[in-house]
Scaffold this motif. Structure first.
Motif, mmCIF file in Angstrom:
data_model
loop_
_atom_site.group_PDB
_atom_site.id
_atom_site.type_symbol
_atom_site.label_atom_id
_atom_site.label_comp_id
_atom_site.label_asym_id
_atom_site.label_seq_id
_atom_site.Cartn_x
_atom_site.Cartn_y
_atom_site.Cartn_z
ATOM 1 N N THR A 26 21.002 -14.895 -51.386
ATOM 2 C CA THR A 26 20.604 -16.295 -51.457
ATOM 3 C C THR A 26 21.345 -16.938 -52.605
ATOM 4 N N VAL A 27 21.279 -18.261 -52.707
ATOM 5 C CA VAL A 27 21.964 -18.990 -53.772
ATOM 6 C C VAL A 27 20.961 -19.879 -54.493
ATOM 7 N N LEU A 28 20.922 -19.765 -55.817
ATOM 8 C CA LEU A 28 19.988 -20.549 -56.615
ATOM 9 C C LEU A 28 20.467 -21.994 -56.766
ATOM 10 N N PRO A 29 19.574 -22.965 -56.588
ATOM 11 C CA PRO A 29 19.939 -24.348 -56.873
ATOM 12 C C PRO A 29 19.932 -24.652 -58.368
ATOM 13 N N ASP A 30 19.081 -23.949 -59.118
ATOM 14 C CA ASP A 30 18.991 -24.098 -60.572
ATOM 15 C C ASP A 30 18.180 -22.919 -61.109
ATOM 16 N N PHE A 31 18.096 -22.811 -62.429
ATOM 17 C CA PHE A 31 17.424 -21.656 -63.027
ATOM 18 C C PHE A 31 15.907 -21.664 -62.824
ATOM 19 N N THR A 32 15.327 -22.821 -62.529
ATOM 20 C CA THR A 32 13.877 -22.844 -62.316
ATOM 21 C C THR A 32 13.478 -22.074 -61.063
ATOM 22 N N ALA A 33 14.418 -21.867 -60.146
ATOM 23 C CA ALA A 33 14.125 -21.146 -58.910
ATOM 24 C C ALA A 33 14.258 -19.632 -59.053
ATOM 25 N N LEU A 34 14.728 -19.164 -60.202
ATOM 26 C CA LEU A 34 15.057 -17.745 -60.344
ATOM 27 C C LEU A 34 13.835 -16.844 -60.190
ATOM 28 N N ASP A 35 12.732 -17.193 -60.819
ATOM 29 C CA ASP A 35 11.558 -16.320 -60.778
ATOM 30 C C ASP A 35 11.070 -16.097 -59.348
ATOM 31 N N ALA A 36 11.016 -17.162 -58.566
ATOM 32 C CA ALA A 36 10.555 -17.046 -57.186
ATOM 33 C C ALA A 36 11.513 -16.201 -56.351
ATOM 34 N N VAL A 37 12.825 -16.386 -56.573
ATOM 35 C CA VAL A 37 13.812 -15.613 -55.824
ATOM 36 C C VAL A 37 13.712 -14.131 -56.167
ATOM 37 N N LEU A 38 13.560 -13.809 -57.442
ATOM 38 C CA LEU A 38 13.412 -12.396 -57.820
ATOM 39 C C LEU A 38 12.142 -11.807 -57.225
ATOM 40 N N GLY A 39 11.072 -12.592 -57.185
ATOM 41 C CA GLY A 39 9.846 -12.116 -56.564
ATOM 42 C C GLY A 39 10.061 -11.769 -55.108
ATOM 43 N N GLU A 40 10.823 -12.593 -54.398
ATOM 44 C CA GLU A 40 11.126 -12.319 -52.995
ATOM 45 C C GLU A 40 11.968 -11.061 -52.843
ATOM 46 N N VAL A 41 12.972 -10.925 -53.706
ATOM 47 C CA VAL A 41 13.850 -9.751 -53.640
ATOM 48 C C VAL A 41 13.057 -8.474 -53.853
ATOM 49 N N TRP A 42 12.140 -8.495 -54.808
ATOM 50 C CA TRP A 42 11.377 -7.306 -55.153
ATOM 51 C C TRP A 42 10.077 -7.169 -54.382
ATOM 52 N N GLY A 43 9.782 -8.113 -53.500
ATOM 53 C CA GLY A 43 8.557 -8.041 -52.705
ATOM 54 C C GLY A 43 7.309 -8.258 -53.515
ATOM 55 N N ILE A 44 7.409 -9.110 -54.530
ATOM 56 C CA ILE A 44 6.247 -9.399 -55.391
ATOM 57 C C ILE A 44 5.586 -10.680 -54.889
ATOM 58 N N THR A 45 4.315 -10.604 -54.607
ATOM 59 C CA THR A 45 3.581 -11.783 -54.158
ATOM 60 C C THR A 45 2.841 -12.402 -55.342
#
Length: 224
Positions: A204-223
């Motif tokens: 995926t591609v981040l639009p800005d750094f504020t989206a990073l936490d949510a993207v990492l959660g998705e990658v690692w399967g963290i809800t």
């Protein structure tokens, strides 16, 4: 049960810091040193992330690459000394806050994988007060150029983190291809030196750094 160790590896130029002004100016001086006109801005930014010898060979196949590499290094050091690394290579908006948030998570380790030299990276870290943030630092001095996976492999060895828990964040196709070659998750950024269309290997591609936490959660399967 404790969470597994996780590793987030960042590219530097074009991902954490915007160093394009110094890169373009230093490249112009490197080409002037061998009596050639500098390539276009897009051509120069297109090779950011590669080791300097590889970058010069791509930009000027028939030139004296050793002389160009030294000319670039000398010019870059002079530019950095004149303005200071914090000013000439400012952090992108939200970068410091994102690093602080991630570092606060005990199971998350941070690293860098960059085409910079160790000296260049050390100066940049010092200028921005980022000492102690990155537990593994992979630089061009000790590895083949991206997209070879050597940097990521060493970072995983240093930290003991498995490939499925490792994420590579970068702005270029070289970063994303390196991640794919190493078998880790590649996350691109939209604000760097390669167009988003070039980041084909990114998950995926981040639009800005504020989206990073949510993207990492998705990658690692963290809800949440």
């Amino acid at each position: 049960m404790s969470a597994p160790l996780r590793l987030v590896i960042f590219d530097v130029d074009g991902t954490l810091v915007d160093s394009q002004a110094d890169i373009l100016a230093a490249m112009a001086q490197a080409f002037a040193a061998v009596g050639q006109p500098a390539p276009s801005r897009s051509a120069i930014l297109g090779i950011v992330g590669l080791s300097l010898d590889v970058a010069m060979a791509r930009l000027a196949p028939d030139a004296d690459h050793g002389r160009m590499v030294q000319g670039y290094k000398d010019a870059y050091m002079a530019l950095r000394a004149k303005t200071g690394a914090a000013q000439s290579s400012p952090l992108y908006p939200g970068a410091r806050e994102a690093l602080t948030r991630l570092r606060a998570q005990p199971e998350v380790l941070l690293g860098v994988a960059t085409g910079k030299s160790k000296r260049g990276l050390d100066k940049l870290i010092e200028a921005h007060g980022l000492e102690g943030i990155f537990v593994t630092q992979q630089v061009a001095d000790f590895h083949p150029s991206k997209p070879h996976p050597s940097m990521i492999h060493q970072a995983m060895t240093d930290t003991g983190v498995a490939a499925d828990q490792t994420v590579m964040i970068g702005d270029t196709s070289f970063d994303m291809d390196m991640a794919a070659a190493a078998g880790v998750h590649g996350v691109g950024v939209s604000w760097g030196y390669h167009p988003v269309s070039a980041l084909r290997a990114a998950r995926t591609v981040l639009p800005d750094f504020t989206a990073l936490d949510a993207v990492l959660g998705e990658v690692w399967g963290i809800t949440a």
